[in-house]
Design a protein around this motif. Sequence first.
Motif, short mmCIF file in Angstrom:
data_model
loop_
_atom_site.label_atom_id
_atom_site.label_comp_id
_atom_site.label_asym_id
_atom_site.label_seq_id
_atom_site.Cartn_x
_atom_site.Cartn_y
_atom_site.Cartn_z
N ARG A 5 0.83 -1.21 0.00
CA ARG A 5 0.00 0.00 0.00
C ARG A 5 0.87 1.26 0.00
NH1 ARG A 5 -5.46 0.52 0.96
NH2 ARG A 5 -5.38 -1.63 0.16
N LEU A 6 2.01 1.23 0.66
CA LEU A 6 2.95 2.35 0.58
C LEU A 6 3.41 2.55 -0.86
CD1 LEU A 6 5.15 1.76 3.76
CD2 LEU A 6 3.39 3.49 3.47
N ALA A 7 3.64 1.44 -1.57
CA ALA A 7 4.02 1.52 -2.97
C ALA A 7 2.89 2.15 -3.80
CB ALA A 7 4.34 0.13 -3.51
N TYR A 8 1.68 1.76 -3.49
CA TYR A 8 0.52 2.34 -4.19
C TYR A 8 0.45 3.85 -3.99
CZ TYR A 8 -4.36 3.71 -4.90
OH TYR A 8 -5.50 4.36 -5.29
N VAL A 9 0.64 4.30 -2.76
CA VAL A 9 0.60 5.74 -2.49
C VAL A 9 1.73 6.44 -3.22
CG1 VAL A 9 0.92 7.46 -0.66
CG2 VAL A 9 -0.63 5.53 -0.30
N ALA A 10 2.91 5.84 -3.21
CA ALA A 10 4.05 6.45 -3.91
C ALA A 10 3.75 6.62 -5.40
CB ALA A 10 5.29 5.59 -3.73
N ARG A 11 3.16 5.61 -6.00
CA ARG A 11 2.90 5.63 -7.44
C ARG A 11 1.70 6.51 -7.79
NH1 ARG A 11 2.59 0.49 -8.10
NH2 ARG A 11 4.71 0.16 -8.86
N THR A 12 0.68 6.53 -6.95
CA THR A 12 -0.57 7.21 -7.27
C THR A 12 -0.55 8.69 -6.89
OG1 THR A 12 -1.75 5.13 -6.86
CG2 THR A 12 -3.08 7.13 -6.96
N TYR A 13 0.05 9.02 -5.77
CA TYR A 13 -0.05 10.38 -5.24
C TYR A 13 1.30 11.09 -5.16
CZ TYR A 13 -4.59 8.58 -3.79
OH TYR A 13 -5.84 8.01 -3.77
N ASP A 14 2.40 10.38 -5.33
CA ASP A 14 3.71 11.01 -5.25
C ASP A 14 4.42 10.83 -6.59
OD1 ASP A 14 6.69 11.31 -4.13
OD2 ASP A 14 5.34 12.04 -2.57
N ARG A 15 5.74 10.76 -6.59
CA ARG A 15 6.49 10.64 -7.83
C ARG A 15 7.11 9.25 -7.99
NH1 ARG A 15 9.48 16.55 -8.68
NH2 ARG A 15 7.55 17.77 -8.78
N GLY A 16 6.47 8.26 -7.37
CA GLY A 16 6.88 6.88 -7.61
C GLY A 16 7.91 6.33 -6.66
N TYR A 17 8.17 7.03 -5.55
CA TYR A 17 9.13 6.51 -4.58
C TYR A 17 8.82 7.10 -3.21
CZ TYR A 17 11.47 11.06 -4.99
OH TYR A 17 11.75 12.40 -4.99
N GLY A 18 9.43 6.53 -2.19
CA GLY A 18 9.35 7.04 -0.83
C GLY A 18 10.72 7.00 -0.19
N HIS A 19 10.88 7.71 0.91
CA HIS A 19 12.17 7.81 1.59
C HIS A 19 12.04 7.25 3.00
CE1 HIS A 19 16.03 9.45 2.85
NE2 HIS A 19 15.43 10.00 3.89
N PHE A 20 12.77 6.18 3.30
CA PHE A 20 12.78 5.60 4.64
C PHE A 20 13.78 6.35 5.51
CE2 PHE A 20 11.03 2.19 2.05
CZ PHE A 20 9.98 1.75 2.84
N THR A 21 13.37 6.64 6.74
CA THR A 21 14.13 7.55 7.59
C THR A 21 14.80 6.83 8.75
OG1 THR A 21 12.45 8.08 9.28
CG2 THR A 21 12.24 9.16 7.14
N THR A 22 15.63 7.57 9.48
CA THR A 22 16.31 7.04 10.66
C THR A 22 15.35 6.81 11.82
OG1 THR A 22 16.88 9.31 11.31
CG2 THR A 22 18.54 8.05 10.09
N ARG A 23 14.11 7.23 11.70
CA ARG A 23 13.10 6.99 12.72
C ARG A 23 12.21 5.80 12.36
NH1 ARG A 23 13.48 7.71 17.29
NH2 ARG A 23 11.24 7.83 17.58
N GLN A 24 12.64 4.99 11.41
CA GLN A 24 11.87 3.83 10.95
C GLN A 24 10.52 4.25 10.39
OE1 GLN A 24 12.15 1.38 14.63
NE2 GLN A 24 13.54 0.04 13.52
N ASN A 25 10.46 5.45 9.83
CA ASN A 25 9.27 5.94 9.15
C ASN A 25 9.53 5.98 7.65
OD1 ASN A 25 7.82 6.50 11.58
ND2 ASN A 25 8.94 8.41 11.81
N ILE A 26 8.51 6.38 6.89
CA ILE A 26 8.68 6.65 5.47
C ILE A 26 8.09 8.02 5.18
CG2 ILE A 26 6.52 5.49 4.78
CD1 ILE A 26 7.95 4.66 2.18
N GLN A 27 8.74 8.75 4.28
CA GLN A 27 8.26 10.08 3.90
C GLN A 27 7.96 10.12 2.41
OE1 GLN A 27 10.82 12.51 7.32
NE2 GLN A 27 11.29 12.90 5.17
N PHE A 28 6.85 10.77 2.09
CA PHE A 28 6.49 11.07 0.71
C PHE A 28 6.61 12.57 0.52
CE2 PHE A 28 4.04 7.17 1.69
CZ PHE A 28 4.58 6.33 0.72
N ASN A 29 7.47 12.98 -0.40
CA ASN A 29 7.88 14.38 -0.47
C ASN A 29 7.12 15.23 -1.48
OD1 ASN A 29 10.20 14.53 1.43
ND2 ASN A 29 11.02 12.93 0.10
N TRP A 30 6.24 14.64 -2.27
CA TRP A 30 5.64 15.41 -3.37
C TRP A 30 4.12 15.27 -3.43
CZ3 TRP A 30 8.79 18.77 -5.56
CH2 TRP A 30 10.18 18.51 -5.55
#
Length: 551
Positions: free
Chosen positions: A70-95
């Motif tokens: 589902r994270l992949a779906y959000v990256a592809r559908t609402y962002d620019r096709g990728y996400g960034h995993f952080t040092t807090r064990q989170n993921i960020q969508f920047n766009w």
Amino acid sequence: MYVYDEFDRAFLAERVAEFRDQVARRLSGALSEDEFKPLRLMNGVYLQLHAYMLRVAIPYGTLSSDQLRRLAYVARTYDRGYGHFTTRQNIQFNWIKLEDLPDAMAALAEVGVHGIQTSGNCIRNVTTDQWAGATPQEFDDPRIWAEILRQYSTLHPEFTYLPRKFKIAITAAPKDRAATKVHDVGLRLHRNEAGELGFEVLVGGGLGRTPFVGKSVRAFLPARHLLSYIEAIMRVYNQYGRRDNIYKARIKILVHEIGAEAFAKAVEAEWEAIRDGALHLSDEIIADIRSRFLYPDFQPRADQPAALATALEDPAFAAWHRNSVHPHKVPGHAIVTVSLKAIGAPPGDATADQMEVVAALADDFGWREIRVGHEQNLCLPNVAQEDLPAIWRRLEAAGLATPNVNHISDIIACPGLDYCALANARAIPVAQEIAKRFADLERSRTIGRLHVNISGCINACGHHHVGHIGILGVEKNGQEFYQITLGGRADEHAQLGTLLGPAVSYEQVPGLIEDVVDTYIELRAGPDELFIDTVARLGVEPFKERVYAAH
């Protein structure tokens, strides 16, 4: 995997509906950006340099394959096709566009994922060891206790508006893979001489503008008292933490100013009044939380199966296996680290296609479970050794089999000035150039374990203070410069790095890092002495003399 119930699902659905209304009012002009800001931050939405950014919580770094898909779906559908995993064990969508945020959040909520408490002055996402429940080293599965803390802290009415953000990390193994000593509260799970399970409690760690390593305030806290003791810590911080100065509002400043002993005394006094009250964790409560975690039904398998022995004759597979495969507590199984540090790629980024590959591998070979580590890599914690060749082939095809875990090109880096409104300098391009300089696998092996951490500003989201080599971007008269530190570490022997010398320009950084590494190779006591040990033995002066002579 923790199994969420109907309460969790209803809660997230209500939160999405609430946020959808808030976004509609912002888009219509009924809310100004200043009025909208505290509302969006409560859902993990930041306004970055170029767009809104959505930070999604991954509690204690654990994802199901459905959630990653589902994270992949959000990256592809609402962002620019990728996400960034952080040092807090989170993921960020920047766009993500503001008008799309409610739909993206609704899609995530359907699989139990959200951005609540990934921002704001509250208790943030509780993090832990990405090998939890799989490593033979641990005393217990720390995710059990992280989940207890998650339920306790979510929307806690007394701790929703703390003096500043608050971060908790837990480890249950002698080897600390959760960086517990540089968190506001670090919890080290172990057993006392009587065999009782409990925590060493560390308080006041943290990086940023004023870095500190946490101080031990209690050597052993019986596990059943975890919540009441954390409550006591939070009450003391909430009462005495500074609110007049954002730079002095973290608990580390309070512990530093009054001293760890005085702080511990205040906590103990507060705790005595509540230790046996409503927050006491009974055996039944702990058992209930534990029962909600699903564990693989491991079947007996041979260690070092014939299929693995045959595959190890392939040098490429053998290199990956040596670097990325780790011992499991169950014979015939293994833990696999999936590098998100392909040479020349932004550290921690994963495309939607790559996320789907990892999700499919978890379905086919890994009991539908994936982990995120604070080093910005992924992990398949429960795979059979006989399946390792098939896993490697599919990772290799997806660009996810770079055998550089814990090598110099396995760089931790924040998004820096490419995205962040707070940054002074770029971090991603610096990391990419350094990785290219050390792309040769044989050279990386010769160098050995070496962690490079890069932050684009003093907020230290790249944990540069605790990198074996730390790189901090600063701004001087509109130009990007970088300070270099040596000797930091984030493990059970955590310490802050020492400044090497004057800041250098953006163009000089890769060459300077090469000079530092070449100096290490020349000065180390032998091929088995790691970089961090050479720095500990010699200090930074020999490096400073040689490096700056060349620049």
